[in-house]
Design an enzyme around this catalytic site. Structure first.
Site, mmCIF file in Angstrom:
data_model
loop_
_atom_site.group_PDB
_atom_site.id
_atom_site.type_symbol
_atom_site.label_atom_id
_atom_site.label_comp_id
_atom_site.label_asym_id
_atom_site.label_seq_id
_atom_site.Cartn_x
_atom_site.Cartn_y
_atom_site.Cartn_z
ATOM 1 N N HIS A 1 -74.248 84.202 -41.747
ATOM 2 C CA HIS A 1 -74.784 83.994 -42.954
ATOM 3 C C HIS A 1 -73.826 82.963 -43.638
ATOM 4 O O HIS A 1 -73.573 83.628 -45.676
ATOM 5 C CB HIS A 1 -74.944 85.783 -43.003
ATOM 6 C CG HIS A 1 -76.080 86.436 -43.145
ATOM 7 N ND1 HIS A 1 -75.533 87.614 -41.674
ATOM 8 C CD2 HIS A 1 -76.413 86.187 -43.203
ATOM 9 C CE1 HIS A 1 -77.448 88.124 -41.441
ATOM 10 N NE2 HIS A 1 -77.731 87.248 -42.335
ATOM 11 N N HIS B 1 -87.850 81.829 -40.763
ATOM 12 C CA HIS B 1 -87.263 82.672 -40.477
ATOM 13 C C HIS B 1 -87.941 84.190 -41.199
ATOM 14 O O HIS B 1 -89.078 83.903 -41.882
ATOM 15 C CB HIS B 1 -86.515 82.883 -41.934
ATOM 16 C CG HIS B 1 -85.410 84.026 -43.353
ATOM 17 N ND1 HIS B 1 -85.483 83.969 -43.858
ATOM 18 C CD2 HIS B 1 -84.652 84.891 -42.335
ATOM 19 C CE1 HIS B 1 -84.105 85.185 -44.457
ATOM 20 N NE2 HIS B 1 -83.777 85.609 -43.600
HETATM 21 MG MG MG Z 1 -79.942 84.442 -41.390
#
Ligand code: MG
Length: 392
Positions: free
Chosen positions: A191, A291
């Site tokens: 992240h 994603h």
């Molecule tokens: Mg990610």
């Protein structure tokens, strides 16, 4: 056919709020899209509402022309909020067109390259805090048919990691690799929160666990930093969920910053734009693993785009979610041995149940990614998204 109205629906899903957009037409065909922008719910709802008057009266078949006009005429042309709104609207337009023509949306994107998309599980780790708990959850996900698992074991790391954090991360990865054996793909998501030397050190330390990729090791804005990590990492590097402009993807490809590109169909401006980004990556021989971490309509959008791109790699699924996810939509997804089959219904193949959204009203939610709370968010009510709970 003309667009007569747009409505926006919000449904709380604990970790965030799903945002759905529907377009209505004068001949009764309705289209749905998802414009969830995690932790920016009210902002993206406002962006959608500002666009309704431009859409009403338009022919929904002119998908690309409408999206291009919305982009040009917005003047402040880009940004995650605006492009997420565009992605939801584009999906609703394509859903209408697919239903009107009697074809699934992937046929409008050039047709399918494959009949099934191999999936990886995210959110399978809900409730785990100790290495042995991650191992137990990983075994359950594999028992459901998944052959690939992704998670973030980096705890509260913030640019640097102290020795305790490094040891804990390595222990968790080791426990999961031992639990699932050598034939299951493991991907780690950082992240975007390490600096360059820490990211390189962790990629090297984790290389013995034969990882498929390390995702967003450094903050998304700095592509030079990512390229530096990739050049030194023995583990493949994936990124792209927080880039939403074609130019940013091109920069990452040109600077050789990624081994796997991860555009988000919703945030990158829609299925058409994601497909164009995928072709850009294809010319660089880079595979695309979109994603796909939010709601059921976006899952359908990502599925159709994935079917229609030449260099698709693997499909992200939210393997655990709130149990009411299934109450929000009517869909006929077929999950088969860790893969989702190409849908056959016209349009996106998913219908929003408008009344159901009212039962799960908007709730403000904090970002759970950086304070160590991600693996406990939604634990109380987590339910398997695509398979029966037979492994329980
Ligand atoms: Mg990610």
């Amino acid at each position: 056919m003309k667009i007569t109205a747009q409505k926006v629906f919000v449904a709380n899903a604990q970790r965030t709020n799903f945002v759905f957009v529907k377009l209505y037409t004068d001949d009764g065909i309705e289209g749905v899209g998802e414009a969830t922008l995690e932790w920016k719910t009210k902002t993206v709802v406002a962006a959608l509402e500002e666009l309704e008057r431009v859409l009403v009266g338009r022919d929904p078949f002119a998908v690309d022309a409408i999206i291009e006009q919305l982009h040009r005429d917005s003047y402040w042309r880009t940004g995650a909020v605006f492009r997420t709104a565009l992605g939801g609207i584009e999906a609703a337009l394509l859903d209408i067109k697919g239903k009107a023509l009697g074809v699934p949306v992937f046929e409008l994107l050039g047709g399918k390259f494959r009949d099934r998309v191999e999936c990886y599980a995210n959110h399978w780790f809900f409730g785990a805090t100790k290495p042995e708990e991650y191992a137990a959850n990983a075994r359950k996900a594999v028992a459901m048919g998944y052959r690939a698992l992704k998670w973030d074991p980096f705890d509260t790391a913030d640019l640097e990691m102290d020795r305790r954090q490094r040891r804990r991360t390595i222990e968790i990865v080791e426990a999961v690799r031992d639990a699932v054996g050598p034939d299951v793909n493991l991907m780690l998501d950082v992240h975007g929160r390490l600096n360059v030397p820490t990211a390189i050190a962790m990629c090297r330390a984790l290389a013995p666990f034969d990882l498929t990729w390390v995702e967003e090791p450094t903050p998304p804005e700095n592509i030079d930093a990512l390229a530096e990590v990739r050049a030194a990492s023995p583990v493949p590097i994936a990124a792209g969920e927080r880039w939403y402009e074609p130019g940013k993807f091109l920069e990452a490809l040109s600077k050789k910053a990624v081994d796997i590109l991860q555009p988000d169909v919703s945030h990158a401006g829609g299925m058409g734009e994601t497909k164009r980004v995928a072709h850009l990556a294809h010319t660089h021989l880079i595979p695309v693993a979109p994603h796909n971490p939010v709601g059921p309509v976006m899952n359908a959008m990502t599925l159709h785009a994935s079917l229609a791109m030449p260099n698709f790699s693997v499909f992200e699924t939210v393997s655990m979610d709130v149990p009411w996810r299934k109450e929000l939509v009517r869909e006929t997804l077929e999950f088969d041995k860790g893969a989702i089959l190409a849908p056959t219904a016209p349009g996106l193949g998913v219908e929003l149940i408008e009344e159901a959204c009212e039962r799960f009203a908007y709730q403000p939610t904090n970002v759970p990614l950086f304070d160590g709370s991600m693996n406990t968010t939604g634990v109380a009510t987590g339910a398997h998204t695509f398979a029966a709970d037979e492994s329980e």
